[in-house]
Design a protein around this motif. Structure first.
Motif, PDB file in Angstrom:
ATOM      1  N   GLU A  73      -6.168  34.229 -32.447  1.00  0.00           N
ATOM      2  CA  GLU A  73      -7.160  34.568 -31.439  1.00  0.00           C
ATOM      3  C   GLU A  73      -7.205  33.472 -30.391  1.00  0.00           C
ATOM      4  N   GLU A  88      -6.580  39.067 -26.418  1.00  0.00           N
ATOM      5  CA  GLU A  88      -7.579  38.106 -26.870  1.00  0.00           C
ATOM      6  C   GLU A  88      -7.364  37.770 -28.348  1.00  0.00           C
ATOM      7  N   LYS A  89      -6.983  38.789 -29.143  1.00  0.00           N
ATOM      8  CA  LYS A  89      -6.689  38.606 -30.560  1.00  0.00           C
ATOM      9  C   LYS A  89      -5.428  39.393 -30.903  1.00  0.00           C
ATOM     10  N   ASN A 279     -14.491  33.356 -38.540  1.00  0.00           N
ATOM     11  CA  ASN A 279     -14.065  32.157 -37.831  1.00  0.00           C
ATOM     12  C   ASN A 279     -13.962  30.989 -38.795  1.00  0.00           C
TER      13      ASN A 279
END
Length: 280
Positions: A73, A88-89, A279
């Motif tokens: 990401e 973005e990812k 995350n």
């Protein structure tokens, strides 16, 4: 910067199974390796060499040696030979399908294809592709824009739904409808057929066609209508008079691919919800 290299045994397994190692190295500012799960977590300026020559860069990510999948990401870029994906990812599945999330742009110069959308999935080996949200597909045959586009670009079958805008280079036409289905027996097939349904409208060589269903055949370069339809003729010149080629070839019978044919190469996870990554 730190670099993590696979163990020699893992590299040997990869070489035996795939013909070449699918993961050469992973580089990042911070790396954490879990020996039990065989997962490398990376933070900061991540570079992964994977998938038989692919290079993936991003801000954060992880690589799974067990099934050779990856996730990145943050300004992700995937490059392999003449293919480039930015998003973005990005997920890289074990079957070598690449999936981008967020402002995705996938360009395959070797096949003259462009895929764009909010969620783009593509496997160059099988030809399967899927676009969700603001979908755009461009090939040598023309373009499709729709909220949902899915198909196989080798078979060939492509289905676009949710309100479709199209251009057909082969038929010298533009149009729109609720759904579009394009089928062809293969990359070099001559039985290409576009079925545009639901408030369908096509303009070909200056003439317009409206109806519940319109059919464009590549071999004949004509538009067929079904149901109550309207045709407005504004250009009476033949294709040869317009500078194009005349229709000197007989109509080619329809090939084995049609609207009822399943989309080849569609993986089981293609319709599953997107995996959520925490995350790190």
């Amino acid at each position: 910067m730190k670099t993590f290299y696979t163990a020699l045994m893992l590299a040997a397994v990869s070489l035996g199974a795939m013909g070449t190692a699918m993961a050469d190295d992973i580089t990042a500012d911070v790396l954490t390796y879990d020996g039990k799960t065989k997962v490398v977590s990376a933070k900061g300026n991540v570079v992964i060499h994977a998938n038989e020559g692919a290079t993936i860069t991003g801000t954060n990510g992880e690589y799974h040696f067990e099934d050779r999948s990856a996730f990145l990401e943050g300004g992700v870029k995937y490059v392999k030979e003449q293919s480039t994906l930015t998003a973005e990812k990005m997920y890289l599945y074990k079957d070598r399908t690449a999936r981008g999330i967020g402002s995705v742009d996938f360009v395959d110069l070797s096949e003259h294809r462009i895929l764009r959308g909010d969620d783009v999935m593509y496997n160059a080996a099988t030809g399967f592709g899927k676009i969700e949200g603001n979908g755009y597909l461009e090939t040598a045959d023309g373009t499709l824009s729709a909220p949902h586009i899915e198909g196989n670009l080798k078979q060939i079958k492509v289905v676009a739904t949710g309100g479709v805008d199209l251009t057909s280079t082969t038929n010298n036409a533009v149009g729109y409808g609720d759904q579009a289905v394009y089928t062809r027996s293969g990359r070099d097939g001559t039985d290409g057929k576009m079925v545009l349904s639901g408030n369908a409208w096509v303009n070909q060589n200056g003439n317009t066609f409206e109806g519940p269903e319109l059919v464009l055949r590549d071999a004949d370069k004509v538009v067929e209508t079904t149901g109550r339809s309207t045709i407005t003729i504004t250009n009476t010149k033949s294709p040869s008079e317009e500078g194009g080629e005349g229709d000197s070839q007989p109509s080619v019978p329809a090939g084995p691919v049609n609207q009822a044919t399943p989309i080849a190469g569609r993986p089981e996870y293609a319709g599953s919800p997107l995996e959520i990554k925490d995350n790190k």
